[in-house]
Design a protein around this motif. Structure first.
Motif, PDB file in Angstrom:
ATOM      1  N   ARG A 137      46.904  44.870  38.460  1.00 28.25           N
ATOM      2  CA  ARG A 137      48.306  44.432  38.523  1.00 28.25           C
ATOM      3  C   ARG A 137      48.427  43.012  37.985  1.00 28.25           C
ATOM      4  O   ARG A 137      49.385  42.683  37.282  1.00 28.25           O
ATOM      5  CB  ARG A 137      48.783  44.509  39.972  1.00 28.25           C
ATOM      6  N   LEU A 138      47.441  42.161  38.305  1.00 27.91           N
ATOM      7  CA  LEU A 138      47.457  40.781  37.822  1.00 27.91           C
ATOM      8  C   LEU A 138      47.371  40.734  36.299  1.00 27.91           C
ATOM      9  O   LEU A 138      48.114  39.988  35.652  1.00 27.91           O
ATOM     10  CB  LEU A 138      46.308  39.989  38.447  1.00 27.91           C
ATOM     11  N   LEU A 139      46.502  41.537  35.726  1.00 27.33           N
ATOM     12  CA  LEU A 139      46.379  41.571  34.267  1.00 27.33           C
ATOM     13  C   LEU A 139      47.667  42.047  33.606  1.00 27.33           C
ATOM     14  O   LEU A 139      48.097  41.498  32.589  1.00 27.33           O
ATOM     15  CB  LEU A 139      45.209  42.474  33.859  1.00 27.33           C
ATOM     16  N   SER A 140      48.290  43.069  34.189  1.00 24.56           N
ATOM     17  CA  SER A 140      49.527  43.575  33.594  1.00 24.56           C
ATOM     18  C   SER A 140      50.656  42.549  33.700  1.00 24.56           C
ATOM     19  O   SER A 140      51.463  42.400  32.777  1.00 24.56           O
ATOM     20  CB  SER A 140      49.935  44.899  34.238  1.00 24.56           C
ATOM     21  N   LYS A 177      50.256  39.247  33.791  1.00 25.45           N
ATOM     22  CA  LYS A 177      49.969  38.175  32.833  1.00 25.45           C
ATOM     23  C   LYS A 177      50.359  38.597  31.427  1.00 25.45           C
ATOM     24  O   LYS A 177      50.886  37.796  30.651  1.00 25.45           O
ATOM     25  CB  LYS A 177      48.486  37.795  32.888  1.00 25.45           C
ATOM     26  N   ASP A 178      50.112  39.862  31.096  1.00 25.38           N
ATOM     27  CA  ASP A 178      50.507  40.377  29.793  1.00 25.38           C
ATOM     28  C   ASP A 178      52.027  40.376  29.649  1.00 25.38           C
ATOM     29  O   ASP A 178      52.563  39.988  28.609  1.00 25.38           O
ATOM     30  CB  ASP A 178      49.950  41.786  29.607  1.00 25.38           C
ATOM     31  N   GLU A 179      52.712  40.783  30.713  1.00 29.00           N
ATOM     32  CA  GLU A 179      54.170  40.784  30.683  1.00 29.00           C
ATOM     33  C   GLU A 179      54.717  39.365  30.530  1.00 29.00           C
ATOM     34  O   GLU A 179      55.672  39.137  29.780  1.00 29.00           O
ATOM     35  CB  GLU A 179      54.725  41.423  31.959  1.00 29.00           C
ATOM     36  N   LEU A 180      54.106  38.404  31.226  1.00 24.90           N
ATOM     37  CA  LEU A 180      54.544  37.018  31.122  1.00 24.90           C
ATOM     38  C   LEU A 180      54.362  36.495  29.701  1.00 24.90           C
ATOM     39  O   LEU A 180      55.231  35.797  29.166  1.00 24.90           O
ATOM     40  CB  LEU A 180      53.771  36.147  32.112  1.00 24.90           C
ATOM     41  N   PHE A 181      53.247  36.862  29.074  1.00 22.00           N
ATOM     42  CA  PHE A 181      53.014  36.456  27.683  1.00 22.00           C
ATOM     43  C   PHE A 181      54.107  37.007  26.775  1.00 22.00           C
ATOM     44  O   PHE A 181      54.663  36.291  25.930  1.00 22.00           O
ATOM     45  CB  PHE A 181      51.641  36.937  27.218  1.00 22.00           C
ATOM     46  N   LYS A 182      54.441  38.279  26.950  1.00 19.25           N
ATOM     47  CA  LYS A 182      55.463  38.905  26.114  1.00 19.25           C
ATOM     48  C   LYS A 182      56.837  38.275  26.357  1.00 19.25           C
ATOM     49  O   LYS A 182      57.607  38.066  25.418  1.00 19.25           O
ATOM     50  CB  LYS A 182      55.510  40.405  26.375  1.00 19.25           C
ATOM     51  N   LEU A 183      57.127  37.957  27.625  1.00 16.70           N
ATOM     52  CA  LEU A 183      58.411  37.325  27.930  1.00 16.70           C
ATOM     53  C   LEU A 183      58.515  35.936  27.301  1.00 16.70           C
ATOM     54  O   LEU A 183      59.562  35.557  26.772  1.00 16.70           O
ATOM     55  CB  LEU A 183      58.606  37.234  29.444  1.00 16.70           C
ATOM     56  N   ILE A 224      52.658  36.732  40.202  1.00 22.45           N
ATOM     57  CA  ILE A 224      51.284  36.346  39.874  1.00 22.45           C
ATOM     58  C   ILE A 224      50.727  35.439  40.964  1.00 22.45           C
ATOM     59  O   ILE A 224      49.591  35.610  41.416  1.00 22.45           O
ATOM     60  CB  ILE A 224      51.227  35.665  38.491  1.00 22.45           C
ATOM     61  N   ALA A 225      51.517  34.490  41.418  1.00 26.29           N
ATOM     62  CA  ALA A 225      51.074  33.581  42.480  1.00 26.29           C
ATOM     63  C   ALA A 225      50.817  34.338  43.781  1.00 26.29           C
ATOM     64  O   ALA A 225      49.848  34.051  44.488  1.00 26.29           O
ATOM     65  CB  ALA A 225      52.115  32.489  42.699  1.00 26.29           C
ATOM     66  N   ARG A 226      51.665  35.316  44.097  1.00 24.98           N
ATOM     67  CA  ARG A 226      51.465  36.111  45.303  1.00 24.98           C
ATOM     68  C   ARG A 226      50.166  36.897  45.233  1.00 24.98           C
ATOM     69  O   ARG A 226      49.415  36.976  46.212  1.00 24.98           O
ATOM     70  CB  ARG A 226      52.641  37.061  45.512  1.00 24.98           C
ATOM     71  N   ILE A 227      49.886  37.488  44.081  1.00 24.74           N
ATOM     72  CA  ILE A 227      48.652  38.255  43.934  1.00 24.74           C
ATOM     73  C   ILE A 227      47.445  37.344  44.073  1.00 24.74           C
ATOM     74  O   ILE A 227      46.474  37.682  44.752  1.00 24.74           O
ATOM     75  CB  ILE A 227      48.629  39.003  42.585  1.00 24.74           C
ATOM     76  N   LYS A 228      47.492  36.183  43.455  1.00 27.32           N
ATOM     77  CA  LYS A 228      46.366  35.249  43.556  1.00 27.32           C
ATOM     78  C   LYS A 228      46.165  34.785  44.992  1.00 27.32           C
ATOM     79  O   LYS A 228      45.030  34.608  45.444  1.00 27.32           O
ATOM     80  CB  LYS A 228      46.581  34.053  42.624  1.00 27.32           C
ATOM     81  N   THR A 229      47.253  34.604  45.728  1.00 27.82           N
ATOM     82  CA  THR A 229      47.159  34.214  47.128  1.00 27.82           C
ATOM     83  C   THR A 229      46.500  35.311  47.948  1.00 27.82           C
ATOM     84  O   THR A 229      45.607  35.046  48.770  1.00 27.82           O
ATOM     85  CB  THR A 229      48.557  33.905  47.695  1.00 27.82           C
ATOM     86  N   VAL A 230      46.898  36.546  47.732  1.00 30.54           N
ATOM     87  CA  VAL A 230      46.316  37.671  48.472  1.00 30.54           C
ATOM     88  C   VAL A 230      44.847  37.827  48.109  1.00 30.54           C
ATOM     89  O   VAL A 230      44.009  38.068  48.982  1.00 30.54           O
ATOM     90  CB  VAL A 230      47.110  38.969  48.198  1.00 30.54           C
ATOM     91  N   GLN A 231      44.500  37.658  46.828  1.00 33.28           N
ATOM     92  CA  GLN A 231      43.099  37.743  46.423  1.00 33.28           C
ATOM     93  C   GLN A 231      42.269  36.661  47.103  1.00 33.28           C
ATOM     94  O   GLN A 231      41.149  36.916  47.544  1.00 33.28           O
ATOM     95  CB  GLN A 231      42.973  37.617  44.901  1.00 33.28           C
ATOM     96  N   ARG A 232      42.814  35.480  47.215  1.00 25.24           N
ATOM     97  CA  ARG A 232      42.097  34.381  47.876  1.00 25.24           C
ATOM     98  C   ARG A 232      41.933  34.663  49.364  1.00 25.24           C
ATOM     99  O   ARG A 232      40.882  34.388  49.945  1.00 25.24           O
ATOM    100  CB  ARG A 232      42.849  33.066  47.657  1.00 25.24           C
TER     101      ARG A 232
END
Length: 67
Positions: A17-20, A22-28, A50-58
């Motif tokens: 989900r994080l990779l997708s 980040k890809d969407e953010l690049f396209k935007l 993205i920040a929420r996912i990184k927080t949950v991963q941490r």
């Protein structure tokens, strides 16, 4: 998506989900650069997800180290 919904996903699902996102953010950002962006608020929503996912991963990383 809320953080509680991200917490119910597995570590692999979070990574994909994080990779997708980040890809969407690049396209935007690319669309914004060439003035073809329809909804500029979508950029901030994707960044927050993205920040929420990184927080949950941490949290998973720290919880796994304590167990």
């Amino acid at each position: 998506m809320k953080a509680s919904e991200f917490r119910s996903l597995s570590a692999d699902e979070l990574s994909t989900r994080l990779l997708s996102l980040k890809d969407e953010l690049f396209k935007l950002r690319f669309q914004q650069a060439i003035n073809q962006l329809d909804n500029p608020m979508r950029i901030s929503a994707v960044k927050k997800d993205i920040a929420r996912i990184k927080t949950v991963q941490r949290e998973l990383e720290l919880h796994g180290a304590n167990s």
